[in-house]
Design a protein around this motif. Sequence first.
Motif, PDB file in Angstrom:
ATOM      1  N   PHE A  99       0.659  -1.178  -0.042  1.00 31.14           N
ATOM      2  CA  PHE A  99      -0.080   0.280  -0.017  1.00 31.14           C
ATOM      3  C   PHE A  99       0.789   1.105   0.083  1.00 31.14           C
ATOM      4  CE2 PHE A  99      -2.273   3.229   2.491  1.00 31.14           C
ATOM      5  CZ  PHE A  99      -3.247   3.551   1.569  1.00 31.14           C
ATOM      6  N   GLN A 102       2.538   1.694  -3.496  1.00 30.16           N
ATOM      7  CA  GLN A 102       1.445   2.308  -4.516  1.00 30.16           C
ATOM      8  C   GLN A 102       1.189   3.694  -4.235  1.00 30.16           C
ATOM      9  OE1 GLN A 102       0.863   0.467  -7.061  1.00 30.16           O
ATOM     10  NE2 GLN A 102       1.896  -1.015  -6.479  1.00 30.16           N
ATOM     11  N   LYS A 103       0.866   3.996  -3.064  1.00 27.07           N
ATOM     12  CA  LYS A 103       0.484   5.191  -2.569  1.00 27.07           C
ATOM     13  C   LYS A 103       1.483   6.534  -3.138  1.00 27.07           C
ATOM     14  CE  LYS A 103      -1.051   8.122   1.248  1.00 27.07           C
ATOM     15  NZ  LYS A 103      -1.304   8.295   2.911  1.00 27.07           N
ATOM     16  N   ARG A 104       2.722   6.216  -3.024  1.00 31.64           N
ATOM     17  CA  ARG A 104       3.938   6.814  -3.403  1.00 31.64           C
ATOM     18  C   ARG A 104       4.122   6.993  -4.773  1.00 31.64           C
ATOM     19  NH1 ARG A 104       6.723  10.845  -3.356  1.00 31.64           N
ATOM     20  NH2 ARG A 104       9.082  10.700  -3.659  1.00 31.64           N
ATOM     21  N   GLU A 107       1.338   9.450  -5.752  1.00 31.52           N
ATOM     22  CA  GLU A 107       1.825  10.625  -5.303  1.00 31.52           C
ATOM     23  C   GLU A 107       2.820  11.270  -6.530  1.00 31.52           C
ATOM     24  OE1 GLU A 107       3.290  10.491  -1.361  1.00 31.52           O
ATOM     25  OE2 GLU A 107       1.107  10.383  -0.858  1.00 31.52           O
ATOM     26  N   TYR A 159      -3.116   0.750  -6.645  1.00 32.73           N
ATOM     27  CA  TYR A 159      -3.254   1.527  -5.319  1.00 32.73           C
ATOM     28  C   TYR A 159      -4.580   0.990  -4.602  1.00 32.73           C
ATOM     29  CZ  TYR A 159      -4.546   5.239  -1.985  1.00 32.73           C
ATOM     30  OH  TYR A 159      -4.882   5.925  -1.023  1.00 32.73           O
ATOM     31  N   GLU A 160      -5.610   1.071  -5.529  1.00 30.37           N
ATOM     32  CA  GLU A 160      -7.056   0.710  -4.752  1.00 30.37           C
ATOM     33  C   GLU A 160      -6.986  -0.932  -4.692  1.00 30.37           C
ATOM     34  OE1 GLU A 160      -9.664   2.218  -4.205  1.00 30.37           O
ATOM     35  OE2 GLU A 160      -8.530   4.357  -4.525  1.00 30.37           O
ATOM     36  N   LEU A 163      -5.143  -1.098  -1.368  1.00 30.48           N
ATOM     37  CA  LEU A 163      -5.884  -0.856  -0.063  1.00 30.48           C
ATOM     38  C   LEU A 163      -7.067  -2.144   0.328  1.00 30.48           C
ATOM     39  CD1 LEU A 163      -6.972   1.380   1.666  1.00 30.48           C
ATOM     40  CD2 LEU A 163      -8.229   2.282   0.010  1.00 30.48           C
ATOM     41  N   LYS A 176      -9.592   6.035   2.758  1.00 29.34           N
ATOM     42  CA  LYS A 176      -8.842   6.421   1.764  1.00 29.34           C
ATOM     43  C   LYS A 176      -7.487   7.530   2.181  1.00 29.34           C
ATOM     44  CE  LYS A 176     -11.038   4.572  -1.933  1.00 29.34           C
ATOM     45  NZ  LYS A 176     -11.674   4.646  -3.203  1.00 29.34           N
TER      46      LYS A 176
END
Length: 176
Positions: A99, A102-104, A107, A159-160, A163, A176
């Motif tokens: 997670f 993927q978040k990075r 961004e 990303y989803e 999550l 989120k």
Amino acid sequence: ALAARPDLKAAQLSERAADASIRLQEAQRIPDVTLGAGVNQVPAGGSSFIFGVGVALPVHDRNQGERAKALIEKRKAQNQQQLIANQVLSDVDKALVAFAIQKRRVELYRTGVLTKVDDIQNLTEFALKAGESSTIDLLDAIRTRRDTLASYYQTLFDYEASLLDLELATATLLQK
């Protein structure tokens, strides 16, 4: 995650069942006392009353086999519970790392890559209008922008998915 995962709760219930089995087997090693009573009537009009008490004396078998089996089942349940707890922690750790990665990535796309690709396409259009660039350069900029957007959408999907994996690992809904 350790409080919410149903597989871990099932393992904990299995250990409690093993505890109950141990208590049952310990109780069964003590012999039961049997009581009996009866009436014997004789056709000539007399009756006799019979009372009896019986106690089985275990000489060799004191339910040792079943007691040992219950203790083994408890150890097995404890080991299974520890295994599942370790697996839960591992699942959460892996999902959390995925997670964060993927978040990075999302961004990075949002903070620079998408705007740079848009800027390159706009500058190429402007250069084409000014006669400084060719149509091939514009088509290449458009293709690059579309490929970058496709990669960005794939990153959003990943990303989803990460999550969702984190929610499944923790057995809780996350914001989120």
